[in-house]
Design a protein around this motif. Structure first.
Motif, PDB file in Angstrom:
ATOM      1  N   PRO A  70       0.833  -1.209   0.000  1.00  0.00           N
ATOM      2  CA  PRO A  70       0.000   0.000   0.000  1.00  0.00           C
ATOM      3  C   PRO A  70       0.868   1.259   0.000  1.00  0.00           C
ATOM      4  CG  PRO A  70      -0.725  -1.544   1.698  1.00  0.00           C
ATOM      5  CD  PRO A  70       0.572  -2.064   1.188  1.00  0.00           C
ATOM      6  N   PRO A  71       0.431   2.315  -0.703  1.00  0.00           N
ATOM      7  CA  PRO A  71       1.197   3.575  -0.692  1.00  0.00           C
ATOM      8  C   PRO A  71       1.438   4.109   0.714  1.00  0.00           C
ATOM      9  CG  PRO A  71      -0.499   3.648  -2.380  1.00  0.00           C
ATOM     10  CD  PRO A  71      -0.732   2.385  -1.603  1.00  0.00           C
ATOM     11  N   SER A  72       0.487   3.865   1.633  1.00  0.00           N
ATOM     12  CA  SER A  72       0.657   4.367   2.997  1.00  0.00           C
ATOM     13  C   SER A  72       1.896   3.782   3.653  1.00  0.00           C
ATOM     14  CB  SER A  72      -0.575   4.030   3.840  1.00  0.00           C
ATOM     15  OG  SER A  72      -0.760   2.631   3.930  1.00  0.00           O
ATOM     16  N   ARG A  73       2.173   2.518   3.383  1.00  0.00           N
ATOM     17  CA  ARG A  73       3.347   1.889   3.998  1.00  0.00           C
ATOM     18  C   ARG A  73       4.632   2.444   3.394  1.00  0.00           C
ATOM     19  NH1 ARG A  73       3.149  -4.471   4.346  1.00  0.00           N
ATOM     20  NH2 ARG A  73       1.240  -3.870   5.439  1.00  0.00           N
ATOM     21  N   LEU A  74       4.618   2.685   2.079  1.00  0.00           N
ATOM     22  CA  LEU A  74       5.796   3.275   1.442  1.00  0.00           C
ATOM     23  C   LEU A  74       6.055   4.682   1.977  1.00  0.00           C
ATOM     24  CD1 LEU A  74       5.260   2.168  -2.260  1.00  0.00           C
ATOM     25  CD2 LEU A  74       6.937   1.273  -0.648  1.00  0.00           C
ATOM     26  N   TRP A 181      -2.582   7.034  10.723  1.00  0.00           N
ATOM     27  CA  TRP A 181      -3.910   7.406  10.225  1.00  0.00           C
ATOM     28  C   TRP A 181      -3.958   7.646   8.724  1.00  0.00           C
ATOM     29  CZ3 TRP A 181      -2.142   9.823  14.886  1.00  0.00           C
ATOM     30  CH2 TRP A 181      -2.733   9.300  16.025  1.00  0.00           C
ATOM     31  N   TYR A 182      -2.878   7.295   7.997  1.00  0.00           N
ATOM     32  CA  TYR A 182      -2.959   7.394   6.549  1.00  0.00           C
ATOM     33  C   TYR A 182      -4.108   6.533   6.034  1.00  0.00           C
ATOM     34  CZ  TYR A 182       1.796   9.385   6.553  1.00  0.00           C
ATOM     35  OH  TYR A 182       2.898  10.158   6.764  1.00  0.00           O
ATOM     36  N   VAL A 183      -4.741   6.976   4.955  1.00  0.00           N
ATOM     37  CA  VAL A 183      -5.864   6.246   4.371  1.00  0.00           C
ATOM     38  C   VAL A 183      -5.528   5.885   2.927  1.00  0.00           C
ATOM     39  CG1 VAL A 183      -8.287   6.357   3.698  1.00  0.00           C
ATOM     40  CG2 VAL A 183      -7.543   7.387   5.846  1.00  0.00           C
ATOM     41  N   ASP A 184      -5.490   4.594   2.661  1.00  0.00           N
ATOM     42  CA  ASP A 184      -5.326   4.104   1.294  1.00  0.00           C
ATOM     43  C   ASP A 184      -6.690   4.038   0.625  1.00  0.00           C
ATOM     44  OD1 ASP A 184      -2.889   2.131   2.695  1.00  0.00           O
ATOM     45  OD2 ASP A 184      -2.441   3.378   0.955  1.00  0.00           O
ATOM     46  N   GLY A 185      -6.749   4.416  -0.653  1.00  0.00           N
ATOM     47  CA  GLY A 185      -8.022   4.408  -1.368  1.00  0.00           C
ATOM     48  C   GLY A 185      -8.459   3.010  -1.712  1.00  0.00           C
ATOM     49  N   ARG A 398      -9.717   2.339   2.654  1.00  0.00           N
ATOM     50  CA  ARG A 398      -9.275   1.445   3.718  1.00  0.00           C
ATOM     51  C   ARG A 398      -8.195   2.126   4.531  1.00  0.00           C
ATOM     52  NH1 ARG A 398      -6.832  -0.450  -0.993  1.00  0.00           N
ATOM     53  NH2 ARG A 398      -4.578  -0.602  -0.914  1.00  0.00           N
ATOM     54  N   GLY A 399      -8.205   1.934   5.811  1.00  0.00           N
ATOM     55  CA  GLY A 399      -7.158   2.504   6.655  1.00  0.00           C
ATOM     56  C   GLY A 399      -5.832   1.886   6.328  1.00  0.00           C
ATOM     57  N   SER A 400      -4.777   2.603   6.646  1.00  0.00           N
ATOM     58  CA  SER A 400      -3.441   2.054   6.372  1.00  0.00           C
ATOM     59  C   SER A 400      -3.203   0.827   7.220  1.00  0.00           C
ATOM     60  CB  SER A 400      -2.388   3.126   6.665  1.00  0.00           C
ATOM     61  OG  SER A 400      -2.353   3.419   8.018  1.00  0.00           O
ATOM     62  N   ASN A 401      -2.408  -0.039   6.670  1.00  0.00           N
ATOM     63  CA  ASN A 401      -2.095  -1.279   7.365  1.00  0.00           C
ATOM     64  C   ASN A 401      -1.203  -1.021   8.559  1.00  0.00           C
ATOM     65  OD1 ASN A 401      -3.518  -2.695   5.429  1.00  0.00           O
ATOM     66  ND2 ASN A 401      -1.715  -3.027   4.146  1.00  0.00           N
ATOM     67  N   GLY A 402      -1.150  -1.963   9.449  1.00  0.00           N
ATOM     68  CA  GLY A 402      -0.326  -1.786  10.653  1.00  0.00           C
ATOM     69  C   GLY A 402       1.138  -1.790  10.363  1.00  0.00           C
ATOM     70  N   LEU A 403       1.883  -1.361  11.350  1.00  0.00           N
ATOM     71  CA  LEU A 403       3.342  -1.321  11.205  1.00  0.00           C
ATOM     72  C   LEU A 403       3.889  -2.708  11.002  1.00  0.00           C
ATOM     73  CD1 LEU A 403       4.148   1.275  13.981  1.00  0.00           C
ATOM     74  CD2 LEU A 403       4.288   1.626  11.560  1.00  0.00           C
TER      75      LEU A 403
END
Length: 403
Positions: A70-74, A181-185, A398-403
């Protein structure tokens, strides 16, 4: 609007802000970096060019990685690398260390810019109204703060690591906390066009790539040549010559702060056309200015005009490829660095061979090309954002995935 989207928007805005601070702290202290490491004038352009080249590599790599990650993790992990690399630039004392730090900075910046704008585009889709300009506005705010901190460091003759360490110590943990709290589309069903072969997709994206390139040629012209132009061509004092870029940054912030309202009221294509005309007028005023204060007016117009082009280009790519917006944003982001690489040498070469007044007409002409492609920014009936803006919605990515 749900709390998930609000938190996602706030956390992403902070990421844009932190990146603005970090980038400004690096580029405004280049002379100090050169002195610290003993980089010669002949070698300095190599180091400076390597950063956007590697950033382009990072952006292309991000396009491939988001197929699995997911972009949020990057974004969560590229931002700390950027900040630590900035600190590495300030703390080292050998040329090899500088090369490693700048290489890490460049690669991470490419991933950071791409993933930030991916999340911005997907959040705008979820909101159903223009919010991209607000993210770039806080980037401009961060740039102003970073430039101010850099000025303070230079004024008080602080070592680079002394200037950078407090900033990194504050921004890095704050960015990591905010990344929760990043949100992936959510995925949007791709159209037949979105599923087309790579060559077809690129042909559709090409007008936006050109707009992105020309916008950054204009931006790099201001950042690299405004001071020299005001002092050498318009005869200003050395102190006054430092003002145009600051004015440009402030007007960029103001334009982006109100730009989303313009998009909601008049539509993206109309705002882009208006921004293009204002930017072209700014270059014309700069080229014809009889003195420093009229030149300052031209740079003010440039800030108001250019500021809307880049955010709306990313947003248009998301609308054009709703089922493949991450890939479209990553490819488009590469042309950010192409414009940055081309702009400064182009104006410098034309200024030396011809005249700096004449050289200002070239980015003006390139920016005007945007008028030809303005229809690419209009919402289409088969894509989100038909008309100007759809009503507010509670669509949740969807909320960003966990660490």
């Amino acid at each position: 609007m749900t709390d998930v989207l609000r938190r996602g928007r706030a956390s992403l805005a902070f990421s844009f802000f932190a990146q603005g601070v970090a980038f400004a702290l690096l580029v405004t202290r280049i002379p100090a970096v050169q002195d610290r490491y003993g980089v010669s004038d002949a070698l300095l352009p190599v180091f400076l060019a390597a950063v956007p080249v590697l950033a382009g590599v990072g952006s292309v790599t991000t396009e491939r990685l988001v197929r699995r990650i997911p972009p949020s993790r990057l974004l969560r992990w590229s931002q700390p690398v950027v900040l630590l690399a900035l600190l590495g630039v300030g703390a080292g004392d050998r040329m090899a260390g500088l090369a490693v730090a700048l290489a890490a900075f460049g690669l991470a910046v490419g991933a950071l810019d791409a993933s930030m704008n991916m999340l911005g585009v997907s959040l705008q889709r979820a909101y159903g109204r223009s919010i991209m300009l607000s993210f770039h506005a806080v980037y401009s705010l961060g740039g102003i703060l970073g430039a101010s901190l850099a000025w303070a460091g230079a004024h008080w003759q602080l070592a680079l690591w002394v200037s950078y360490l407090p900033v990194v110590a504050v921004l890095l943990p704050a960015a990591l906390v905010g990344s929760r709290w990043y949100v992936d589309g959510e995925g949007v069903p791709a159209s037949a066009e979105g599923d087309a072969a790579g060559a077809v997709v690129f042909r559709m994206l090409l007008p936006l790539c050109l707009v992105m390139t020309f916008a950054y040629i204009g931006d790099s012209t201001v950042s690299n040549w405004s001071a020299k132009y005001l002092q050498d061509v318009l005869g200003s004092s050395e102190q006054l010559a430092t003002v145009p870029y600051a004015v440009y940054m402030v007007t960029t912030l103001l334009g982006r702060s109100i730009g989303d309202f313009g998009v909601r009221r008049f539509g993206a294509a109309a705002v882009v056309r208006a921004g293009t005309v204002v930017a072209a007028a700014g270059f014309a005023v700069v080229a014809a200015a009889p003195g420093a204060w009229v030149g300052m007016l031209g740079f003010t117009l440039l800030g108001l005009g250019l500021c809307v082009l880049v955010p709306q280009t990313f947003a248009a790519a998301g609308r054009l490829f709703p089922g493949a917006s991450d890939a479209a944003v990553a490819r488009l982001n590469v042309f950010n660095y192409v414009g940055f690489l081309v702009g400064s040498p182009l104006v410098g070469a034309l200024g030396d061979a011809w005249s700096y007044r004449g050289a200002m007409l070239v980015p003006m002409a390139l920016v005007l090309v945007t008028l030809v492609y303005a229809r690419s920014f209009a919402a289409q009936p088969d894509r989100y954002g038909g008309g100007h803006e759809r009503p507010r919605t509670a669509d949740v990515g969807r909320g960003s995935n966990g660490l």
